[in-house]
Design a protein around this motif. Sequence first.
Motif, PDB file in Angstrom:
ATOM      1  N   ASP A 379      60.475  64.951  85.365  1.00  0.00           N
ATOM      2  CA  ASP A 379      61.170  63.978  84.536  1.00  0.00           C
ATOM      3  C   ASP A 379      60.180  63.040  83.857  1.00  0.00           C
ATOM      4  OD1 ASP A 379      63.818  62.566  83.808  1.00  0.00           O
ATOM      5  OD2 ASP A 379      62.630  60.950  84.686  1.00  0.00           O
ATOM      6  N   HIS A 380      59.145  62.612  84.587  1.00  0.00           N
ATOM      7  CA  HIS A 380      58.132  61.726  84.006  1.00  0.00           C
ATOM      8  C   HIS A 380      57.362  62.447  82.903  1.00  0.00           C
ATOM      9  CE1 HIS A 380      55.562  58.233  83.907  1.00  0.00           C
ATOM     10  NE2 HIS A 380      54.468  58.953  84.157  1.00  0.00           N
ATOM     11  N   TYR A 381      57.156  63.747  83.069  1.00  0.00           N
ATOM     12  CA  TYR A 381      56.464  64.558  82.059  1.00  0.00           C
ATOM     13  C   TYR A 381      57.271  64.616  80.763  1.00  0.00           C
ATOM     14  CZ  TYR A 381      54.402  68.928  80.158  1.00  0.00           C
ATOM     15  OH  TYR A 381      53.812  69.886  79.377  1.00  0.00           O
ATOM     16  N   MET A 382      58.609  64.719  80.893  1.00  0.00           N
ATOM     17  CA  MET A 382      59.456  64.840  79.703  1.00  0.00           C
ATOM     18  C   MET A 382      59.813  63.484  79.102  1.00  0.00           C
ATOM     19  SD  MET A 382      62.088  67.925  80.660  1.00  0.00           S
ATOM     20  CE  MET A 382      62.696  67.128  82.161  1.00  0.00           C
ATOM     21  N   ASN A 383      59.988  62.459  79.956  1.00  0.00           N
ATOM     22  CA  ASN A 383      60.543  61.194  79.472  1.00  0.00           C
ATOM     23  C   ASN A 383      59.652  59.979  79.722  1.00  0.00           C
ATOM     24  OD1 ASN A 383      63.066  62.530  78.796  1.00  0.00           O
ATOM     25  ND2 ASN A 383      63.481  62.577  81.003  1.00  0.00           N
ATOM     26  N   GLY A 384      58.522  60.159  80.386  1.00  0.00           N
ATOM     27  CA  GLY A 384      57.683  59.030  80.742  1.00  0.00           C
ATOM     28  C   GLY A 384      56.744  58.609  79.629  1.00  0.00           C
ATOM     29  N   ASP A 385      55.877  57.631  79.966  1.00  0.00           N
ATOM     30  CA  ASP A 385      54.960  57.055  78.984  1.00  0.00           C
ATOM     31  C   ASP A 385      53.529  57.534  79.150  1.00  0.00           C
ATOM     32  OD1 ASP A 385      54.322  55.871  81.360  1.00  0.00           O
ATOM     33  OD2 ASP A 385      54.726  53.811  80.704  1.00  0.00           O
ATOM     34  N   GLY A 386      53.309  58.532  80.028  1.00  0.00           N
ATOM     35  CA  GLY A 386      51.967  59.048  80.235  1.00  0.00           C
ATOM     36  C   GLY A 386      51.173  58.316  81.290  1.00  0.00           C
ATOM     37  N   SER A 387      51.791  57.328  81.963  1.00  0.00           N
ATOM     38  CA  SER A 387      51.088  56.584  83.004  1.00  0.00           C
ATOM     39  C   SER A 387      50.888  57.460  84.237  1.00  0.00           C
ATOM     40  CB  SER A 387      51.867  55.326  83.369  1.00  0.00           C
ATOM     41  OG  SER A 387      53.175  55.663  83.820  1.00  0.00           O
ATOM     42  N   SER A 388      49.846  57.171  84.998  1.00  0.00           N
ATOM     43  CA  SER A 388      49.516  57.974  86.178  1.00  0.00           C
ATOM     44  C   SER A 388      50.541  57.754  87.281  1.00  0.00           C
ATOM     45  CB  SER A 388      48.118  57.622  86.680  1.00  0.00           C
ATOM     46  OG  SER A 388      48.069  56.270  87.098  1.00  0.00           O
ATOM     47  N   VAL A 389      50.642  58.744  88.161  1.00  0.00           N
ATOM     48  CA  VAL A 389      51.565  58.696  89.297  1.00  0.00           C
ATOM     49  C   VAL A 389      50.763  58.929  90.564  1.00  0.00           C
ATOM     50  CG1 VAL A 389      53.519  59.827  90.426  1.00  0.00           C
ATOM     51  CG2 VAL A 389      53.536  59.485  87.937  1.00  0.00           C
ATOM     52  N   GLU A 390      51.018  58.132  91.569  1.00  0.00           N
ATOM     53  CA  GLU A 390      50.321  58.252  92.850  1.00  0.00           C
ATOM     54  C   GLU A 390      51.281  58.771  93.916  1.00  0.00           C
ATOM     55  OE1 GLU A 390      49.035  54.758  95.342  1.00  0.00           O
ATOM     56  OE2 GLU A 390      47.036  55.485  94.731  1.00  0.00           O
ATOM     57  N   LEU A 391      50.901  59.863  94.582  1.00  0.00           N
ATOM     58  CA  LEU A 391      51.699  60.444  95.656  1.00  0.00           C
ATOM     59  C   LEU A 391      51.169  59.978  97.001  1.00  0.00           C
ATOM     60  CD1 LEU A 391      51.902  64.128  94.340  1.00  0.00           C
ATOM     61  CD2 LEU A 391      53.510  62.256  93.915  1.00  0.00           C
ATOM     62  N   ASP A 392      51.994  60.093  98.008  1.00  0.00           N
ATOM     63  CA  ASP A 392      51.585  59.726  99.359  1.00  0.00           C
ATOM     64  C   ASP A 392      50.593  60.770  99.890  1.00  0.00           C
ATOM     65  OD1 ASP A 392      52.082  58.128 101.947  1.00  0.00           O
ATOM     66  OD2 ASP A 392      52.463  60.200 102.554  1.00  0.00           O
ATOM     67  N   GLY A 393      49.429  60.323 100.320  1.00  0.00           N
ATOM     68  CA  GLY A 393      48.394  61.247 100.781  1.00  0.00           C
ATOM     69  C   GLY A 393      48.818  62.086 101.963  1.00  0.00           C
ATOM     70  N   ASP A 394      49.562  61.504 102.915  1.00  0.00           N
ATOM     71  CA  ASP A 394      50.021  62.281 104.071  1.00  0.00           C
ATOM     72  C   ASP A 394      50.978  63.384 103.625  1.00  0.00           C
ATOM     73  OD1 ASP A 394      48.520  60.731 105.784  1.00  0.00           O
ATOM     74  OD2 ASP A 394      50.164  59.328 106.202  1.00  0.00           O
ATOM     75  N   TRP A 395      51.830  63.090 102.646  1.00  0.00           N
ATOM     76  CA  TRP A 395      52.768  64.091 102.122  1.00  0.00           C
ATOM     77  C   TRP A 395      52.009  65.216 101.424  1.00  0.00           C
ATOM     78  CZ3 TRP A 395      54.118  65.902  97.241  1.00  0.00           C
ATOM     79  CH2 TRP A 395      55.325  66.602  97.150  1.00  0.00           C
TER      80      TRP A 395
END
Length: 580
Positions: A379-395
Amino acid sequence: MYPTSLRPPTKRRPLNLLAPGKSDWFELDAPVGATPASQRNQRQDTLKLEVGLANTGHLDFSRTKGPTSYWGQKEDKALRAFQQDNGLKVDGLANPGGPTVKTLENKIGPRLAPFSPPTPDDVDRHHTALTEPGHGHLVTEPPALDLEGLERILLPLPAEQAAANQRTVEALLGTVDDGDLPDWAAKGIADDPDSVPVWQDMFLRLNRHDPRRANLTAWALLDRLDRDLAVKLLGGPPPEKTPLGVLRHEAEPAQPLTLLRPDFDPGMVIQAPSTAAQMPEPRFLGRLMEGNPQNASGLSNDATQDRESQGSPKAENNRATPDTAENDWRDPERRRRARHGRKRHTSQEEKQQDTLDTLRKLKEMGEQHGLDVSSRLLDHYMNGDGSSVELDGDWVRQHPPVEEGIEKSLGHFRDWLGAKEGSRAEADSHYGQINDWIAQSEPGDTFTITGMKWEGGFQSGWGQITTDQHNAIGDGKVVGLGDLELKRQENRITVSGTVTQRYEDDYDFKKKGLLGEWFPQGVAVGDFHLSRGHIVALENAERVKVFEVTSTPWRYRVTGTLTVKDGEVAESRIRFEPQD
């Protein structure tokens, strides 16, 4: 242009049986490929190059039903891929006696030497014969494998894996090529030979629906496996392959082997069963989940059947044609239809909108099936502003392939500290080699290292295709930053410090030298109708936003000792202990 009855026959050179690998398969009269507009590619030279590229695996004769002796986009793409894979200049041009032709001869010369090159007349007769009973005059496909026999040796699979295989097979039935599947499968089997039953089950299932497709896909995998693994996959040695593109009457009949099916005609047309119960409609993988009655284009099964019954291009192409001049392969229009089919030309805007619609459906399906993170990224790829996304490292670390990247990154630190010769990490771009410091240091000296960076790439493969981590992370890399302190004590150096790692990747669909994703990362559950090229077109048109995906970091405490002898590291003992 000569009338057919008066046209002089193309000269055929005799078989060359005395000088294997030195036949005139590789003697070109003129350059072939991306030549100037004023210089047309000669049919005989084009034919030789087509056959060569087919036998290296870069040109798919199953799509063109053999060589055409006419240069086009498929041939250009195949030639450039061959040049890229062999470290040659990628210019789409094969010059007589040049590096591309010589490399091609070294690769497949001995296999082609016992046969004489077909002529353009042979090619014309071959394609004309395909409109009549029979399978043409040229060898265009490998021999048949007894894939039904896999049932006798197949070990039971867990129900979840069997269900995943069935979804994969049904998705394959909606594609016209295998993408990166053979590469992924070969890597998976080479890394874990115990995964062979997974692929045996998949080929057995595919064979029940489309034996010809199963045979071609299986051969694509066999060509990438060591012989021992190929024997393990089939339960016996694979049959000998006749080179593709040679005249059928020159090819010796295959020796009877248990893996050959005598009733298999490699040129036969596979007729689709008439009911959906016998063979599922082409669909993307996400649709295979229960409760979704629509295919990738949004049409119901009934709508799809109605469209094809009302004279669709696909139905029209499959309709038998009378024996008229239209069946003459020399007719340019017929060649065009054979290459491209009767397709309705759609605008780039329509194609891009279709791609966006499919991505939106996949996002919704991912949400329905609990693939929350991959759906959010899409969804962020299609509708976002290009800002970075941080995922949980343990996940992120719950995704098994990430461990490969972790170990590679730590291994580079270990190799640098141990001065391992020939390794990628023998020298750091900033700190050079550790032996450089040792040569200049004395007992009591300290060497402080800050931010030394070593990366470790990983590839996801097929083992986890239904997990949220697989679809969100895909292939990527683990980046490690080391802060280390080295203390010299006579012929001993103590090492201490930390290595901080995290996952990094761009959320895009461009293949950047890695094995590459067949169905790209981030697409919830995957879609086999959607090619990487379709989505890259969206990126180039800026209708989607590429962004960086990272993770929260995790750390390792580094301890160890180095033994110095004659001013160099003679032995290293390095430990990495996870920190909470």
